[in-house]
Design a protein around this motif. Sequence first.
Motif, PDB file in Angstrom:
ATOM      1  N   THR A 127       0.693  -1.380   0.261  1.00 22.68           N
ATOM      2  CA  THR A 127      -0.128   0.127  -0.433  1.00 22.68           C
ATOM      3  C   THR A 127       0.750   1.208   0.318  1.00 22.68           C
ATOM      4  OG1 THR A 127       0.088   0.307   1.911  1.00 22.68           O
ATOM      5  CG2 THR A 127      -1.956  -1.616   1.039  1.00 22.68           C
ATOM      6  N   ILE A 149      -3.922   4.030   0.239  1.00 23.32           N
ATOM      7  CA  ILE A 149      -3.682   3.643  -1.317  1.00 23.32           C
ATOM      8  C   ILE A 149      -3.572   2.061  -1.938  1.00 23.32           C
ATOM      9  CG2 ILE A 149      -3.817   4.070  -3.823  1.00 23.32           C
ATOM     10  CD1 ILE A 149      -2.721   6.823  -3.124  1.00 23.32           C
ATOM     11  N   THR A 150      -4.041   0.930  -2.189  1.00 23.89           N
ATOM     12  CA  THR A 150      -4.098  -0.332  -1.987  1.00 23.89           C
ATOM     13  C   THR A 150      -4.331  -0.896  -3.424  1.00 23.89           C
ATOM     14  OG1 THR A 150      -5.795  -0.603  -0.147  1.00 23.89           O
ATOM     15  CG2 THR A 150      -5.603  -2.469  -1.266  1.00 23.89           C
ATOM     16  N   PHE A 151      -4.320  -1.479  -3.786  1.00 17.63           N
ATOM     17  CA  PHE A 151      -3.698  -1.511  -5.675  1.00 17.63           C
ATOM     18  C   PHE A 151      -4.274  -3.263  -5.606  1.00 17.63           C
ATOM     19  CE2 PHE A 151      -1.097   1.316  -4.857  1.00 17.63           C
ATOM     20  CZ  PHE A 151      -1.081   2.141  -6.046  1.00 17.63           C
ATOM     21  N   GLY A 154      -1.392  -3.891 -10.236  1.00 17.19           N
ATOM     22  CA  GLY A 154      -1.353  -2.971  -9.971  1.00 17.19           C
ATOM     23  C   GLY A 154      -2.079  -1.667 -10.653  1.00 17.19           C
ATOM     24  N   ASP A 155      -3.439  -2.044 -11.108  1.00 19.33           N
ATOM     25  CA  ASP A 155      -4.315  -0.978 -10.385  1.00 19.33           C
ATOM     26  C   ASP A 155      -4.701  -0.200  -9.591  1.00 19.33           C
ATOM     27  OD1 ASP A 155      -4.282  -0.414 -13.635  1.00 19.33           O
ATOM     28  OD2 ASP A 155      -5.102  -2.338 -13.773  1.00 19.33           O
ATOM     29  N   VAL A 156      -4.932   1.252  -9.287  1.00 20.65           N
ATOM     30  CA  VAL A 156      -5.512   1.603  -8.049  1.00 20.65           C
ATOM     31  C   VAL A 156      -7.220  -0.011  -7.382  1.00 20.65           C
ATOM     32  CG1 VAL A 156      -6.110   3.027  -5.966  1.00 20.65           C
ATOM     33  CG2 VAL A 156      -4.239   3.577  -7.765  1.00 20.65           C
ATOM     34  N   SER A 157      -7.124  -0.384  -6.441  1.00 20.79           N
ATOM     35  CA  SER A 157      -8.315  -1.132  -5.692  1.00 20.79           C
ATOM     36  C   SER A 157      -9.559  -0.060  -4.983  1.00 20.79           C
ATOM     37  CB  SER A 157      -8.251  -2.034  -5.737  1.00 20.79           C
ATOM     38  OG  SER A 157      -7.195  -1.842  -4.286  1.00 20.79           O
ATOM     39  N   ASP A 185       1.721   4.712 -14.927  1.00 20.00           N
ATOM     40  CA  ASP A 185       1.914   3.820 -14.228  1.00 20.00           C
ATOM     41  C   ASP A 185       2.296   4.690 -13.558  1.00 20.00           C
ATOM     42  OD1 ASP A 185       3.977   3.698 -15.232  1.00 20.00           O
ATOM     43  OD2 ASP A 185       4.612   1.665 -13.772  1.00 20.00           O
ATOM     44  N   PHE A 189      -2.038   7.548  -9.541  1.00 25.38           N
ATOM     45  CA  PHE A 189      -2.517   7.635  -7.701  1.00 25.38           C
ATOM     46  C   PHE A 189      -3.125   9.183  -7.560  1.00 25.38           C
ATOM     47  CE2 PHE A 189       1.317   6.071  -7.896  1.00 25.38           C
ATOM     48  CZ  PHE A 189       1.771   6.563  -6.539  1.00 25.38           C
ATOM     49  N   GLY A 194      -7.282   7.634  -8.276  1.00 22.61           N
ATOM     50  CA  GLY A 194      -7.186   6.587  -8.959  1.00 22.61           C
ATOM     51  C   GLY A 194      -7.598   6.354 -10.501  1.00 22.61           C
ATOM     52  N   ASP A 196      -6.913   4.202 -14.304  1.00 22.75           N
ATOM     53  CA  ASP A 196      -7.015   3.080 -14.843  1.00 22.75           C
ATOM     54  C   ASP A 196      -5.405   3.029 -15.692  1.00 22.75           C
ATOM     55  OD1 ASP A 196      -8.103   4.335 -16.329  1.00 22.75           O
ATOM     56  OD2 ASP A 196      -9.180   1.783 -16.982  1.00 22.75           O
TER      57      ASP A 196
END
Length: 242
Positions: A127, A149-151, A154-157, A185, A189, A194, A196
């Motif tokens: 994170t 921020i959680t991924f 590779g994408d921000v979830s 990339d 965030f 976020g 994509d």
Amino acid sequence: MKKFLLLFCAISLALTSCSSDDDSSDSVLLKKVVITGSGGKTTVNYTYDGNKLVSVVDDFKVINMHYTYTGDLITKIDFKLPDGSIEQTNSFSYGTDGKLTTFVRVEFDEDDFKGYKEVYTYNANGTISVKAYSGDDKTQTNATGTSTITFVNGDVSEITSTNSPNHKYTYDDKNNSAKNVLGLDKIAFVDGEGTDVFHNELSDTSDGEVWSTYSFTYNSDGYPEKSTSNEEGEDFTSEFFY
């Protein structure tokens, strides 16, 4: 303009089939998106220097973004008005490991300057912890909140924040049209949202309310060629050209 990368998915949706000029999925770059909504139709054009993004500009220059790189890293994005004057500048600083350390957004108007800064700490569990500050264009020293921020893949979830809306994102398992653009990339965030980059956003839920939903059709390389979306109650269709 907080979601400065909106061009790659969040504004998107659809009209005819898209084509690809390159057989290699790894070198696919988005050239334009034709977007249709209740206000009419516009085309957003993307220019590159190799795999580096140079500009993103629509027919009316409402979207008018210009990118600066240092090496393979994006260090500045200028948002310009139709007359060419700068309305907003986003600046990015990195550590020696190439990870983003600081984001600064400065907004210009006739009367004053508004500044906002985020400082990032990378945690062992993957994170990112964020501290946010506000102030004038030269210093942002007033602490305004924190976020995490959680991924996933590779994408921000998920983004949980004390000073802005919380967000949860879902994605497909296909290629995002921005996947092969250098540096995106690293900054996907910033500013409390976020964006994509590797896969395509299917939904954005903020504080329990669904803000936006997307559906896609794909070309033979697994990149979007058409999309339909509802963003905060407004419907769009888009088609993507590579």
